[in-house]
Motif scaffolding. Structure first.
Motif, PDB file in Angstrom:
ATOM      1  N   LEU A  80       0.948  -1.725   0.466  1.00 24.56           N
ATOM      2  CA  LEU A  80       0.031  -0.030   0.011  1.00 24.56           C
ATOM      3  C   LEU A  80       0.781   1.316  -0.073  1.00 24.56           C
ATOM      4  O   LEU A  80       0.518   2.704  -0.757  1.00 24.56           O
ATOM      5  N   ARG A  81       2.465   1.308   0.378  1.00 23.51           N
ATOM      6  CA  ARG A  81       3.013   2.627   0.721  1.00 23.51           C
ATOM      7  C   ARG A  81       3.391   2.588  -0.626  1.00 23.51           C
ATOM      8  O   ARG A  81       3.396   3.540  -1.139  1.00 23.51           O
ATOM      9  N   LEU A  82       4.257   1.235  -1.572  1.00 19.57           N
ATOM     10  CA  LEU A  82       4.982   1.531  -2.415  1.00 19.57           C
ATOM     11  C   LEU A  82       3.416   2.132  -3.586  1.00 19.57           C
ATOM     12  O   LEU A  82       3.648   3.265  -3.829  1.00 19.57           O
ATOM     13  N   VAL A  83       2.605   1.920  -3.691  1.00 16.92           N
ATOM     14  CA  VAL A  83       1.260   1.849  -4.421  1.00 16.92           C
ATOM     15  C   VAL A  83       1.014   3.924  -4.142  1.00 16.92           C
ATOM     16  O   VAL A  83       0.283   4.260  -5.411  1.00 16.92           O
ATOM     17  N   SER A  84       1.174   3.809  -3.476  1.00 18.69           N
ATOM     18  CA  SER A  84       0.642   5.465  -2.660  1.00 18.69           C
ATOM     19  C   SER A  84       1.557   6.419  -3.697  1.00 18.69           C
ATOM     20  O   SER A  84       1.295   7.101  -3.824  1.00 18.69           O
ATOM     21  N   GLN A  85       2.549   6.231  -2.661  1.00 25.77           N
ATOM     22  CA  GLN A  85       3.619   6.919  -2.727  1.00 25.77           C
ATOM     23  C   GLN A  85       3.543   6.929  -4.793  1.00 25.77           C
ATOM     24  O   GLN A  85       3.974   8.215  -5.236  1.00 25.77           O
ATOM     25  N   GLN A  86       3.565   5.969  -5.753  1.00 28.22           N
ATOM     26  CA  GLN A  86       3.817   5.662  -7.231  1.00 28.22           C
ATOM     27  C   GLN A  86       2.561   6.696  -7.505  1.00 28.22           C
ATOM     28  O   GLN A  86       2.520   7.012  -8.711  1.00 28.22           O
ATOM     29  N   ALA A  87       1.104   6.360  -7.553  1.00 24.63           N
ATOM     30  CA  ALA A  87       0.039   7.549  -7.425  1.00 24.63           C
ATOM     31  C   ALA A  87       0.365   8.743  -7.005  1.00 24.63           C
ATOM     32  O   ALA A  87      -0.611   9.639  -7.402  1.00 24.63           O
ATOM     33  N   GLY A  88       1.600   9.447  -6.271  1.00 28.48           N
ATOM     34  CA  GLY A  88       0.909  10.883  -6.269  1.00 28.48           C
ATOM     35  C   GLY A  88       0.707  11.074  -4.372  1.00 28.48           C
ATOM     36  O   GLY A  88       0.219  12.503  -4.612  1.00 28.48           O
ATOM     37  N   THR A  89      -0.447  10.073  -3.835  1.00 29.49           N
ATOM     38  CA  THR A  89      -0.923   9.763  -3.077  1.00 29.49           C
ATOM     39  C   THR A  89      -0.566   9.582  -1.832  1.00 29.49           C
ATOM     40  O   THR A  89      -1.368   8.078  -1.114  1.00 29.49           O
ATOM     41  N   PRO A  90       0.470   9.707  -1.506  1.00 27.07           N
ATOM     42  CA  PRO A  90       1.064   8.566   0.006  1.00 27.07           C
ATOM     43  C   PRO A  90      -0.167   8.631   0.756  1.00 27.07           C
ATOM     44  O   PRO A  90      -0.250   9.568   2.088  1.00 27.07           O
ATOM     45  N   VAL A  91      -0.416   7.279   1.476  1.00 23.59           N
ATOM     46  CA  VAL A  91      -0.865   6.919   2.502  1.00 23.59           C
ATOM     47  C   VAL A  91       0.320   7.650   4.242  1.00 23.59           C
ATOM     48  O   VAL A  91       1.289   8.184   3.761  1.00 23.59           O
ATOM     49  N   GLY A  92      -1.105   8.268   4.744  1.00 18.38           N
ATOM     50  CA  GLY A  92      -0.065   8.721   5.892  1.00 18.38           C
ATOM     51  C   GLY A  92       0.415   7.722   6.801  1.00 18.38           C
ATOM     52  O   GLY A  92       0.743   6.642   6.430  1.00 18.38           O
ATOM     53  N   PRO A  93       1.214   9.118   7.434  1.00 19.09           N
ATOM     54  CA  PRO A  93       3.138   7.667   8.307  1.00 19.09           C
ATOM     55  C   PRO A  93       1.419   6.982   9.354  1.00 19.09           C
ATOM     56  O   PRO A  93       2.505   6.179  10.127  1.00 19.09           O
TER      57      PRO A  93
END
Length: 141
Positions: A63-76
């Motif tokens: 989830l962290r990987l795909v959210s970073q790739q999408a430019g919408t990172p999940v929160g910490p």
């Protein structure tokens, strides 16, 4: 598949009521059968708990990987809560597991997190290993 890493573990004793350890010694656990499965509910863990921990961690990484790739990172503070069910299969001749993954504290709107959890399910090695054989329920709060 080009194997990048391989983990090694050994189970001994009574299987579900025995001991399991990794060959590098980083994990060494006693195993006990839960009372709901006819066991003594001893002090050890069980394969379903170990699977739950592994799947949650792996899925959060995906989830962290795909959210970073999408430019919408999940929160910490994003968390993945996993529930692993165990029961007799529909054929009555064996057992199956089910998986519930709940994503919380992600900091994103519903449409965005729903798209990301679907994409992470395509990327996560645990999801790929179980696809078509294990029911996986994904949800976000």
């Amino acid at each position: 598949m080009d194997v990048l890493y391989k983990a090694h573990a050994t189970a001994s004793g009574g299987g579900r009521a025995g001991r399991s350890h990794t060959d590098d010694g980083k994990i060494d656990v006693a195993l006990s059968v839960p009372a709901a499965m006819g066991g003594d509910d001893g002090p050890g863990t069980n394969p379903e708990q170990l699977f739950a921990v592994g799947y949650a961690a792996c899925y959060l990484g995906a989830l962290r990987l795909v959210s970073q790739q999408a430019g919408t990172p999940v929160g910490p503070d994003t968390k993945v809560h996993s529930g692993i069910g165990f029961g007799k299969n529909d054929r009555g001749e064996g057992y199956n597991i089910s998986v519930d993954l709940k994503i919380t504290d992600h900091g994103l709107d519903k449409a965005t997190i729903d798209a990301l959890i679907a994409r992470a399910h395509q990327v996560c090695p645990y999801s790929n290993a179980t696809r078509g054989n294990v029911d996986v329920d994904l949800s976000a709060e």
